[in-house]
Design a protein around this motif. Sequence first.
Motif, mmCIF file in Angstrom:
data_model
loop_
_atom_site.group_PDB
_atom_site.id
_atom_site.type_symbol
_atom_site.label_atom_id
_atom_site.label_comp_id
_atom_site.label_asym_id
_atom_site.label_seq_id
_atom_site.Cartn_x
_atom_site.Cartn_y
_atom_site.Cartn_z
ATOM 1 N N GLY A 76 -22.962 -11.490 -3.941
ATOM 2 C CA GLY A 76 -21.873 -10.606 -4.323
ATOM 3 C C GLY A 76 -20.508 -11.182 -3.988
ATOM 4 O O GLY A 76 -20.376 -12.367 -3.659
ATOM 5 N N CYS A 77 -19.509 -10.332 -4.061
ATOM 6 C CA CYS A 77 -18.137 -10.781 -3.850
ATOM 7 C C CYS A 77 -17.326 -9.656 -3.216
ATOM 8 O O CYS A 77 -17.503 -8.487 -3.540
ATOM 9 N N THR A 78 -16.443 -10.035 -2.286
ATOM 10 C CA THR A 78 -15.502 -9.092 -1.688
ATOM 11 C C THR A 78 -14.092 -9.638 -1.871
ATOM 12 O O THR A 78 -13.830 -10.802 -1.567
ATOM 13 N N VAL A 79 -13.218 -8.803 -2.397
ATOM 14 C CA VAL A 79 -11.808 -9.160 -2.558
ATOM 15 C C VAL A 79 -11.005 -8.234 -1.657
ATOM 16 O O VAL A 79 -11.216 -7.024 -1.656
ATOM 17 N N GLU A 80 -10.097 -8.831 -0.875
ATOM 18 C CA GLU A 80 -9.340 -8.034 0.077
ATOM 19 C C GLU A 80 -7.855 -8.361 0.009
ATOM 20 O O GLU A 80 -7.467 -9.531 -0.089
ATOM 21 N N LEU A 81 -7.053 -7.312 0.037
ATOM 22 C CA LEU A 81 -5.599 -7.440 0.069
ATOM 23 C C LEU A 81 -5.090 -6.666 1.276
ATOM 24 O O LEU A 81 -5.439 -5.486 1.455
ATOM 25 N N PHE A 82 -4.280 -7.339 2.105
ATOM 26 C CA PHE A 82 -3.657 -6.654 3.240
ATOM 27 C C PHE A 82 -2.160 -6.875 3.186
ATOM 28 O O PHE A 82 -1.685 -7.994 3.040
ATOM 29 N N ILE A 83 -1.405 -5.771 3.316
ATOM 30 C CA ILE A 83 0.059 -5.837 3.307
ATOM 31 C C ILE A 83 0.542 -5.220 4.613
ATOM 32 O O ILE A 83 0.331 -4.014 4.856
ATOM 33 N N SER A 84 1.175 -6.026 5.449
ATOM 34 C CA SER A 84 1.627 -5.507 6.745
ATOM 35 C C SER A 84 2.943 -4.754 6.619
ATOM 36 O O SER A 84 3.174 -3.765 7.311
ATOM 37 N N ASP A 85 3.817 -5.203 5.725
ATOM 38 C CA ASP A 85 5.111 -4.545 5.530
ATOM 39 C C ASP A 85 4.993 -3.568 4.367
ATOM 40 O O ASP A 85 5.272 -3.891 3.221
ATOM 41 N N PHE A 86 4.550 -2.347 4.684
ATOM 42 C CA PHE A 86 4.217 -1.398 3.608
ATOM 43 C C PHE A 86 5.012 -0.116 3.765
ATOM 44 O O PHE A 86 5.109 0.437 4.826
ATOM 45 N N ARG A 112 -4.460 -1.753 3.320
ATOM 46 C CA ARG A 112 -5.579 -2.650 3.033
ATOM 47 C C ARG A 112 -6.373 -2.111 1.850
ATOM 48 O O ARG A 112 -6.653 -0.905 1.776
ATOM 49 N N MET A 113 -6.725 -3.015 0.942
ATOM 50 C CA MET A 113 -7.609 -2.677 -0.174
ATOM 51 C C MET A 113 -8.762 -3.670 -0.168
ATOM 52 O O MET A 113 -8.549 -4.879 -0.166
ATOM 53 N N ARG A 114 -9.985 -3.128 -0.175
ATOM 54 C CA ARG A 114 -11.175 -3.972 -0.183
ATOM 55 C C ARG A 114 -12.059 -3.549 -1.345
ATOM 56 O O ARG A 114 -12.400 -2.366 -1.476
ATOM 57 N N LYS A 136 1.515 -12.465 -3.400
ATOM 58 C CA LYS A 136 2.701 -13.115 -2.811
ATOM 59 C C LYS A 136 3.944 -12.263 -3.005
ATOM 60 O O LYS A 136 4.777 -12.146 -2.103
ATOM 61 N N LEU A 137 4.084 -11.660 -4.194
ATOM 62 C CA LEU A 137 5.227 -10.784 -4.445
ATOM 63 C C LEU A 137 5.231 -9.589 -3.490
ATOM 64 O O LEU A 137 6.289 -9.041 -3.169
ATOM 65 N N LEU A 138 4.048 -9.186 -3.043
ATOM 66 C CA LEU A 138 3.911 -8.071 -2.110
ATOM 67 C C LEU A 138 3.987 -8.521 -0.653
ATOM 68 O O LEU A 138 3.858 -7.703 0.256
ATOM 69 N N ASN A 139 4.176 -9.840 -0.433
ATOM 70 C CA ASN A 139 4.104 -10.416 0.920
ATOM 71 C C ASN A 139 2.771 -10.062 1.574
ATOM 72 O O ASN A 139 2.709 -9.737 2.771
ATOM 73 N N GLY A 140 1.722 -10.110 0.761
ATOM 74 C CA GLY A 140 0.404 -9.710 1.232
ATOM 75 C C GLY A 140 -0.510 -10.889 1.496
ATOM 76 O O GLY A 140 -0.287 -12.005 1.013
ATOM 77 N N ASP A 141 -1.542 -10.620 2.267
ATOM 78 C CA ASP A 141 -2.603 -11.592 2.541
ATOM 79 C C ASP A 141 -3.759 -11.273 1.599
ATOM 80 O O ASP A 141 -4.308 -10.166 1.629
ATOM 81 N N PHE A 142 -4.113 -12.229 0.746
ATOM 82 C CA PHE A 142 -5.129 -12.014 -0.286
ATOM 83 C C PHE A 142 -6.269 -12.995 -0.056
ATOM 84 O O PHE A 142 -6.045 -14.195 0.112
ATOM 85 N N GLU A 184 -17.926 -0.919 -4.378
ATOM 86 C CA GLU A 184 -17.306 -0.046 -3.388
ATOM 87 C C GLU A 184 -15.849 -0.472 -3.228
ATOM 88 O O GLU A 184 -15.557 -1.630 -2.969
ATOM 89 N N ILE A 185 -14.947 0.501 -3.377
ATOM 90 C CA ILE A 185 -13.516 0.241 -3.185
ATOM 91 C C ILE A 185 -13.050 1.080 -2.000
ATOM 92 O O ILE A 185 -13.252 2.292 -1.970
ATOM 93 N N VAL A 186 -12.443 0.415 -1.029
ATOM 94 C CA VAL A 186 -11.903 1.111 0.141
ATOM 95 C C VAL A 186 -10.401 0.862 0.193
ATOM 96 O O VAL A 186 -9.958 -0.290 0.186
ATOM 97 N N ILE A 187 -9.637 1.947 0.216
ATOM 98 C CA ILE A 187 -8.185 1.882 0.354
ATOM 99 C C ILE A 187 -7.849 2.468 1.725
ATOM 100 O O ILE A 187 -8.204 3.620 2.010
ATOM 101 N N GLU A 188 -7.182 1.671 2.559
ATOM 102 C CA GLU A 188 -6.823 2.136 3.901
ATOM 103 C C GLU A 188 -5.304 2.147 4.053
ATOM 104 O O GLU A 188 -4.649 1.115 3.911
ATOM 105 N N TYR A 189 -4.766 3.338 4.344
ATOM 106 C CA TYR A 189 -3.355 3.457 4.706
ATOM 107 C C TYR A 189 -3.312 3.493 6.229
ATOM 108 O O TYR A 189 -3.712 4.477 6.851
ATOM 109 N N GLN A 190 -2.860 2.387 6.826
ATOM 110 C CA GLN A 190 -2.884 2.242 8.276
ATOM 111 C C GLN A 190 -1.469 2.347 8.848
ATOM 112 O O GLN A 190 -0.483 2.244 8.120
#
Length: 196
Positions: free
Chosen positions: A186-196, A141-143, A171-177, A130-136
């Motif tokens: 299972g496994c969950t990978v999450e990327l959050f970028i506050s300055d988007f 956020r990408m999960r 890091k190049l995206l100034n994101g939290d990974f 399952e891939i969730v892309i959130e434009y907040q």
Amino acid sequence: MMNQIAKDVHDNIGQLSNFLKMTVRQLVKYTHGEESRQYLEDVKNITDQIIIHSNNISHSLNSDFIKKRGFANVLQDDIEYLRRSGKLNCNLHIEGQIINVHPEKDLLIYRIAQEVLNNIVRHSGAANVEIVIEYQKNGFRMRIKDDGTGFDIGASNGKGIGMANMRDRAKLLNGDFQIISQPGKGCTVELFISDF
């Protein structure tokens, strides 16, 4: 430079792979004997994988491609390739209004998603993703979550070029990974970028 390499990969490897696939299809028609047909089916399946990977490489190097199609559409293409290959049941959910950002930023996000999907196919044994892309309002956020075998993060943290590349791109995206996983869960990978 990278865009030219992407075009060369697409034009040369991609086209030759498609010619190979067509040739194998013709051979299957004229081949008798179950064992021989099975070998040709194996060759066809391998060729399908070459086409998928050459497309992935071409797309991942080409920021123009991302700019024209958009990150979400390119990711959806990859998901369709995975579905057709029969390897994964993969679903993409997009929430919020898609925001157009600099193509280089979209490309970095796409490369992270691509690396996660490649790792799932190669190592996880997952059946579903399952891939969730959130434009907040406050960011992006990408999960990506799979139902595979999972792994001990402490035992593998920092090992492997793929994981290091994902962290570097975040890091190049100034994101939290972050990666959340346990053996058997299972496994969950999450990327959050506050300055988007």
